[in-house]
Each structure stands twice: as structure tokens, then as C-alpha cells.
Design a protein around this motif. Structure first.
Motif, short mmCIF file in Angstrom:
data_model
loop_
_atom_site.label_atom_id
_atom_site.label_comp_id
_atom_site.label_asym_id
_atom_site.label_seq_id
_atom_site.Cartn_x
_atom_site.Cartn_y
_atom_site.Cartn_z
N LEU A 187 8.71 0.99 -13.66
CA LEU A 187 8.83 1.80 -12.75
C LEU A 187 8.84 1.52 -11.32
N LEU A 188 9.25 1.77 -10.40
CA LEU A 188 9.16 1.78 -8.89
C LEU A 188 8.67 2.96 -8.15
N ILE A 189 7.15 2.93 -7.81
CA ILE A 189 6.78 4.55 -7.94
C ILE A 189 6.39 4.33 -6.93
N HIS A 190 6.94 5.30 -6.44
CA HIS A 190 6.83 6.36 -4.21
C HIS A 190 5.40 6.56 -4.88
N GLN A 191 4.06 6.54 -4.09
CA GLN A 191 2.86 6.92 -4.21
C GLN A 191 2.49 7.78 -4.09
N GLN A 192 3.07 8.35 -3.00
CA GLN A 192 2.93 9.64 -2.18
C GLN A 192 4.12 10.83 -2.82
N ASN A 204 10.83 12.94 -11.79
CA ASN A 204 11.56 11.77 -10.94
C ASN A 204 11.92 12.81 -9.36
N THR A 205 11.39 14.18 -9.28
CA THR A 205 11.49 14.01 -7.77
C THR A 205 10.77 14.70 -7.57
N THR A 206 10.35 14.79 -5.84
CA THR A 206 9.39 15.52 -5.07
C THR A 206 9.83 16.93 -4.97
N PRO A 207 9.36 17.71 -4.54
CA PRO A 207 9.96 19.57 -4.29
C PRO A 207 10.25 19.28 -3.44
N THR A 208 11.25 18.73 -2.68
CA THR A 208 11.82 18.64 -1.06
C THR A 208 12.96 17.86 -1.84
N GLY A 209 13.24 17.45 -3.01
CA GLY A 209 14.08 17.23 -3.87
C GLY A 209 14.04 15.01 -3.48
N GLN A 210 13.17 14.20 -2.65
CA GLN A 210 12.67 13.21 -2.58
C GLN A 210 12.34 12.53 -4.12
N ALA A 211 13.53 11.63 -4.10
CA ALA A 211 12.70 10.36 -5.63
C ALA A 211 11.49 10.29 -5.79
N THR A 212 11.04 9.74 -6.52
CA THR A 212 9.15 9.34 -6.75
C THR A 212 9.62 8.61 -7.37
N PHE A 213 10.65 7.70 -8.43
CA PHE A 213 9.65 6.45 -8.52
C PHE A 213 11.53 5.91 -8.84
N ILE A 214 12.08 5.23 -9.42
CA ILE A 214 13.06 4.05 -9.92
C ILE A 214 12.73 3.49 -10.84
N GLU A 215 14.08 3.44 -11.79
CA GLU A 215 13.12 3.14 -13.40
C GLU A 215 14.37 1.51 -12.76
N PHE A 216 13.69 0.55 -13.32
CA PHE A 216 14.41 -1.04 -13.72
C PHE A 216 14.44 -1.08 -14.79
N ASN A 217 15.16 -0.73 -15.85
CA ASN A 217 15.04 -1.35 -17.85
C ASN A 217 16.00 -3.23 -17.34
N LYS A 218 15.36 -3.58 -18.60
CA LYS A 218 16.06 -3.96 -18.92
C LYS A 218 17.66 -4.89 -18.96
N ASP A 219 17.84 -3.89 -19.35
CA ASP A 219 20.11 -3.81 -18.82
C ASP A 219 20.17 -4.55 -17.61
N TYR A 220 19.16 -3.32 -16.53
CA TYR A 220 19.79 -3.88 -15.52
C TYR A 220 19.05 -5.45 -14.89
N GLN A 242 1.10 -1.12 -0.10
CA GLN A 242 -0.32 -0.11 -0.13
C GLN A 242 0.84 1.09 -0.37
N GLN A 243 2.27 1.12 -0.31
CA GLN A 243 3.00 2.13 -0.79
C GLN A 243 3.84 2.55 -2.17
N TYR A 244 3.68 1.57 -2.89
CA TYR A 244 4.30 1.40 -3.89
C TYR A 244 3.67 0.95 -4.97
N ILE A 245 3.90 1.22 -6.38
CA ILE A 245 3.69 0.93 -7.51
C ILE A 245 4.35 0.51 -8.83
N ILE A 246 3.51 -0.83 -9.19
CA ILE A 246 5.04 -0.91 -9.73
C ILE A 246 3.98 -0.85 -11.63
N ALA A 247 4.94 -0.35 -12.11
CA ALA A 247 4.59 0.42 -13.54
C ALA A 247 4.58 -0.18 -14.82
#
Length: 617
Positions: free
Chosen positions: A452-457, A595-611, A440-445
Motif C-alpha cells: 500500500l502507498l499511504i499518504h501519511q497526513q 480508504n478516504t479522508t472525511p473530505t473524500g481524498q484517498a488515504t492510500f492506493i493499493e499495488f497488488n501483485k497482478d497490477y 517524508q509524505q508517503y509510506i510504503i506498507a
């Protein structure tokens, strides 16, 4: 060549020196209120017009002054508190350096009426630009009335640096509260533009705290009372659930003088350790009384910073006093050792422990492990049946594998080569893809090259921030009017702040109208915000706004939209449907800076095929 150094005229020297003491109307309020307290007043009235820019008047019923003293008090360094240098280290009064009235007279037009109880008539004095314009006898009540009019009338450059009326009024309220909190046995009132803001009757310290900070604190205060040979500490601290996101409700007084001390604040934060969130601040109103010889209050023009002879002792006493108070009133977690009555009926308790049973118990392997080898965590490595620890061995067997007498362990290593920098490119969501919500916190898109692993808040906070920023410079956010408008009462300081924010809040969809003294009616909220909790939302918004106010680089509007975005973002623990997750992801990826909130926190992390391939290589 001619000499170039010359003495400054007195009126210019006074104006320069006044800059240290009178920086804004609130500075004059502080000095005049402290003088009234020193005069032994039991009733003090503060009258303000135009946030102090046109009038600051203090009326007290103190002992008043003679005609000579009334004229002399406006001279620089004229004081009744000091006769010799040793007196500096025995200061018990609020003001003592003789700079307040001289500084005010240098940058404003001052009128004073004063009379002692034994005098038949009082004295009226009018001063402008440090010059006495008029002095004459007058009819006056016992005590003193000082009016400071047209602040900085003769220094227009400094007047231009004053903030808006709402901002200056908030500073005045802060200074008023600090003095009023120090002397709960004195009546205080504050009137602004003919409307009474504070009416503080004489009473106990707790009554004064509730009067000033709001009735919601009445049941959230824990008394602190510690008396020692070195110092005494008394006052109140808030329960952990009263902690806020801002330091606003924190007051330290040393010998009844308000001070700022990051060192002592750290002592209290240590006492609250593990009781409140790391980014929260507890409420406290604490009075420290100690020998004036142990402190030096003359280290700063505002006297809000002092030096202790031994800071470490004071730190230890403050921390211990707060800890003791929280423990005494069952605020801190404790272990409960009350014995269940049913336990007393068990065979192990009711039957006698015979010598045979004692010998059998002491010969067991478990007993020896704890007594002979002094290791409570020791587990015999012999055969399970012989050691009496069969159950322990069974518990660990599935996770163990014998390889040459050693046990393999699972080793977790941080994968190398992961790039935490978010690539600056557009991300394309897969069509008709199923989204997955985790904890109830992260979204896999799913995206075309991975997911993408998205932080919903944080993601929603970014979306709302850009939406509100656009609304302030373009079309206003649509407002949904409430069928049943909500009325809310705020402490005076928060009411002054909300009055300042009303125009911008209207542009962002909040329709809030003043409704009498310190009261407001919420007529409407943004159309995309659920109704039903408007009052709490506004209170949290003000708390968040004050939290952002500590950063001077933000404008008022920037702090407001950051506060709204943080307040309205969906919280961790909220279930989202596939459609809601899709909408959030789409809204995020079209943001100017997704990719960031107004205060600089990451909103998501990308997991691409190469990684992902490197992870399983």
C-alpha cells in the motif's frame, strides 16, 4: 359562489413584509445602527440581552426627531430620504426605504425616546404589534434611544427557528463590525448581558481595523490608495502571510455601504495570484467611492447586493489598485538589478572594446546564432569544433543516440488498465515487515498481496476523525493538564465562537475556560497531543472550523471533529520511525472507512501483485 379574495389586515401584512427585512436579531441591529449613523451621531451604543432575543437597544447622540416624526417613522414606507423617483439614484444614506422601524414594530415590542437639541422635552413612544400603546412627553438626552424587546413574540413559529444564543450573537457581531468598520470617525460600543464586548474609539481606518480584527494585523496591513475620475479606492489589504483558510476578514464597501460581490472578490484573488495558496483567502478592507448614479443599491432587501452600471471597469480598477499596492510595498516578487561593485573591476568591463575584439566576437558562431538567425535557443548541428559549441554538445551527448541522423527520445506513457477504485476488502499487513517513508509524505506498507502507498497526513486525518467521532458519543478523550496554563486573547467574533464550542471541546480533551472579556485559559489538551503550542493550535482550530462552516450540510459537531482531525494530523515533512509507520497503518486499516479522508481524498492506493505484473509485462 362567494368571493374568496380579501385584503389582509394591516398587522398581518406588516408581519409578512417584515420577514424580508427582519430575519433574526442581527437584522434589527443592522437597521438600527444604520439609522443612528444617518442621524449624524458621533457616539453609538448597542446593548444586547440574550443574543437579541429579549433586548436590542441602540442609543445615539444624533439630531433626534420631533413628536410628529417620532410617530410617523413607524409607518411603512415613511422616509425622509426620498421625495421623487429620481432620488433613488442619488442615495447617499444607509437607510432610505422606510421599512426598518415598521418591520421591527410588526414583530417586537418597541420603545423609543427621542429629542432634538432645540426641544425642551423629548417624546416617548411604545409600540406593540404595529399598534401605538402609549405616546407621551418625556425627559431625554439629545438623540434617540430605541429598544426592541421580545423579538417574534407574536410570531412564535419564527422564534423557534432562531439558533442558539452563541450562534445569534456571532451574527450580531458580524453586523456590528460591518457598520463600525464603515465609520471609523464614530464611537461604537457593544454590550452583551452587561459585559462590554467592543469599545471602539474614534480614529483612523487602520486603528479601527486593528481594534476590530485584532492587534496581530497591525504589521500586516498594506495601504491601498487610488484616485481616478471614475471612482476612488482606498483601504487596506493584508500581506500574503496574513491569508487565512476562511473568507471571514474580507470587507467591501461601496459609498460606505457593506456589500457582497463574488465578482470583485475575484478581482482581488487575481491580484494575489501566485502570492498565496490556492485554498487561502487574503484579508482586505476596501472602500469604493463613485457616483451614486453608477450603482443601484435597491436590488435586495438587505441592500448587501448592488448592481454596477459597468462592472468591468470597477473590476479592472480594483485589481490594478491592489496589485499596485502590493508592488509598491515590495510584497510581490521582483528582480534585483543592483550591480555588485566588484564587477566594475573585471577586465571585461574596465578594458576598452577595440575594433579587433569586436570583429573577433562578431565572427563567432555563437554571435551569429543570436543575431543572424534570431534564435536564442539555436544550437548548430555541424561539427562541434567548427561551431564553437563543443561544451554544449558534450552536455547533450550522454542523452543522445544517433540512429539514421535522428535522435531517440525517451517516451513516458501512462500505464493502462490501472484501477483507481479501492477494492472494498480488508488488507493484511505483513508481520515484522520494514516500512519505507518516501519524501517524508508517503509510506510504503507491505501487505500479503503487494503493498500500500499511504499518504501519511490523510491517513492520520481519517484515524483522528473516527476517534473524535466516537468520543463525542461515548467516553471523552482523556485530558492532560498543563503545568503552566496558557492565556489567550481573541477578537470578539472568535471569542463568541469559542464560547459556543467549549462543551464539545471538553469532550474531545481540550479544557478551556473563559478568563474575562474575550480571554481564555487553556488548562489542558488531549493526552496524545504534544504540549507547548496550545494557543496557536486553538487559533488554527477556529480558522479551520470557520472554513468548514461554509458548508451548511454539516452539523456543529461534525464541523468541529473535521476541524480537529485536519488540525492534529501529522504534516507532510514529518519523519516517522518504523514503529510509528506500523502503528499508523494498523490504526488506518481498522477504521470503518479507511480508504478516504472525511473530505473524500484517498488515504492510500493499493499495488497488488497482478497490477505489478502488468506494469512489467
Amino acid at each position: 359562489m362567494a368571493d374568496i379574495i380579501q385584503l389582509l389586515p394591516d398587522h398581518i401584512a406588516n408581519q409578512i413584509a417584515a420577514g424580508e427585512v427582519i430575519q433574526r436579531p442581527a437584522s434589527a441591529v443592522k437597521e438600527l445602527l444604520e439609522n443612528a449613523v444617518d442621524a449624524g451621531a458621533t457616539e453609538i451604543k448597542l446593548i444586547i440581552n440574550d443574543a437579541g432575543k429579549s433586548l436590542v437597544q441602540v442609543i445615539d447622540n444624533g439630531k433626534g426627531m420631533s413628536e410628529t416624526d417620532a410617530r410617523l417613522c413607524f409607518e411603512r414606507h415613511a422616509t425622509s430620504k426620498i421625495r421623487q423617483i429620481e432620488d433613488l439614484f442619488h442615495i447617499q444614506t444607509m437607510g432610505f426605504r422606510g421599512e426598518a422601524l415598521a418591520s421591527i414594530a410588526a414583530v417586537a415590542q418597541v420603545e423609543m425616546k427621542t429629542r432634538r437639541a432645540d426641544d425642551e422635552v423629548g417624546t416617548y413612544i411604545e409600540i406593540e404589534n404595529s399598534m401605538v400603546v402609549r405616546q407621551e412627553p418625556c425627559a431625554a438626552a439629545v438623540g434617540t434611544s430605541i429598544s426592541m424587546k421580545n423579538l417574534f413574540f407574536n410570531v412564535p413559529a419564527r422564534r423557534n427557528f432562531l439558533k442558539s444564543n452563541a450562534a445569534e450573537m456571532r451574527h450580531i457581531i458580524d453586523e456590528f463590525i460591518r457598520v463600525a468598520m464603515s465609520f471609523p470617525h464614530v464611537f461604537f460600543s457593544l454590550t452583551h448581558n452587561g459585559q462590554q464586548v467592543f469599545h471602539l474609539d474614534k480614529g483612523s481606518l487602520k486603528q479601527r481595523i486593528v481594534q476590530v480584527l485584532g492587534s496581530q494585523y497591525n504589521s500586516k496591513l498594506v495601504p491601498v490608495q487610488e484616485k481616478t475620475d471614475y471612482l476612488n479606492i482606498q483601504g487596506f489589504v493584508g500581506k500574503p502571510d496574513a491569508a487565512r483558510k476562511t473568507r471571514g476578514d474580507q470587507y467591501f464597501f461601496v459609498n460606505n455601504r457593506f456589500i457582497r460581490s463574488a465578482y470583485l472578490n475575484h478581482a482581488i484573488m487575481q491580484a494575489y495570484q501566485d502570492l498565496i495558496a490556492a485554498d487561502s483567502f487574503p484579508l482586505y478592507v476596501l472602500f469604493i467611492d463613485l457616483n451614486p448614479e453608477q450603482i443601484d443599491v435597491n436590488v435586495h432587501p438587505t441592500k448587501q447586493e448592488i448592481k454596477f452600471e459597468d462592472e468591468k471597469i470597477v473590476y479592472a480598477f480594483v485589481q490594478a489598485a491592489v496589485k499596485h499596492a502590493l508592488a509598491q510595498f515590495s510584497i510581490t516578487p521582483t528582480l534585483e538589478f543592483d550591480i555588485d561593485a566588484s564587477i566594475q573591476q573585471l577586465d571585461a568591463v574596465s578594458k576598452p572594446f577595440t575594433e579587433e575584439k569586436k570583429a573577433a566576437a562578431s565572427s563567432s558562431g555563437l554571435f551569429k546564432s543570436f543575431t543572424q538567425q534570431h534564435q536564442a535557443h539555436f544550437i548548430d548541428s555541424g561539427k562541434p569544433a567548427a561551431s564553437g559549441l563543443k561544451n554544449w554538445s558534450d552536455f547533450f551527448e550522454p542523452a543522445q543516440k544517433e540512429t539514421g541522423g535522428q535522435t531517440d527520445r525517451l517516451e513516458y506513457e501512462q500505464p493502462s488498465g490501472f484501477d483507481w477504485e479501492i477494492p472494498k476488502k480488508k488488507w493484511q499487513l505483513l508481520e515484522n515487515a520494514e516500512f519505507l517513508q518516501i519524501q517524508q509524505q508517503y509510506i510504503i506498507a507491505p501487505i500479503t498481496q503487494g503493498f500500500l502507498l499511504i499518504h501519511q497526513q490523510y491517513a492520520h486525518e481519517r484515524v483522528l476523525y473516527e476517534r473524535y467521532a466516537a468520543a463525542l458519543v461515548g467516553r471523552a478523550v482523556s485530558t492532560q493538564r498543563s503545568l503552566f496554563p496558557v492565556t489567550m486573547d481573541l477578537p470578539p467574533a472568535d471569542a463568541a465562537l469559542l464560547n459556543e464550542l467549549l462543551p464539545d471541546l471538553a469532550q474531545l480533551g481540550y479544557l478551556v475556560e473563559p478568563f474575562g472579556q474575550n480571554s481564555f485559559v487553556i488548562q489542558g489538551t488531549p493526552a496524545d497531543v504534544l504540549q507547548g503550542n496550545e494557543r496557536v493550535a486553538i487559533e488554527h482550530l477556529l480558522d479551520q472550523y470557520k472554513h468548514f462552516s461554509s458548508d451548511v450540510k454539516f452539523s456543529k459537531r461534525e464541523r468541529l471533529i473535521r476541524s480537529l482531525a485536519a488540525q492534529h494530523a501529522i504534516r507532510t515533512g514529518t519523519n516517522l520511525t518504523n514503529r510509528e509507520m506500523l502503528q499508523l497503518a494498523e490504526d488506518l486499516l481498522v477504521c470503518a472507512q479507511p480508504n478516504t479522508t472525511p473530505t473524500g481524498q484517498a488515504t492510500f492506493i493499493e499495488f497488488n501483485k497482478d497490477y505489478l505484473l502488468r506494469l512489467f509485462a
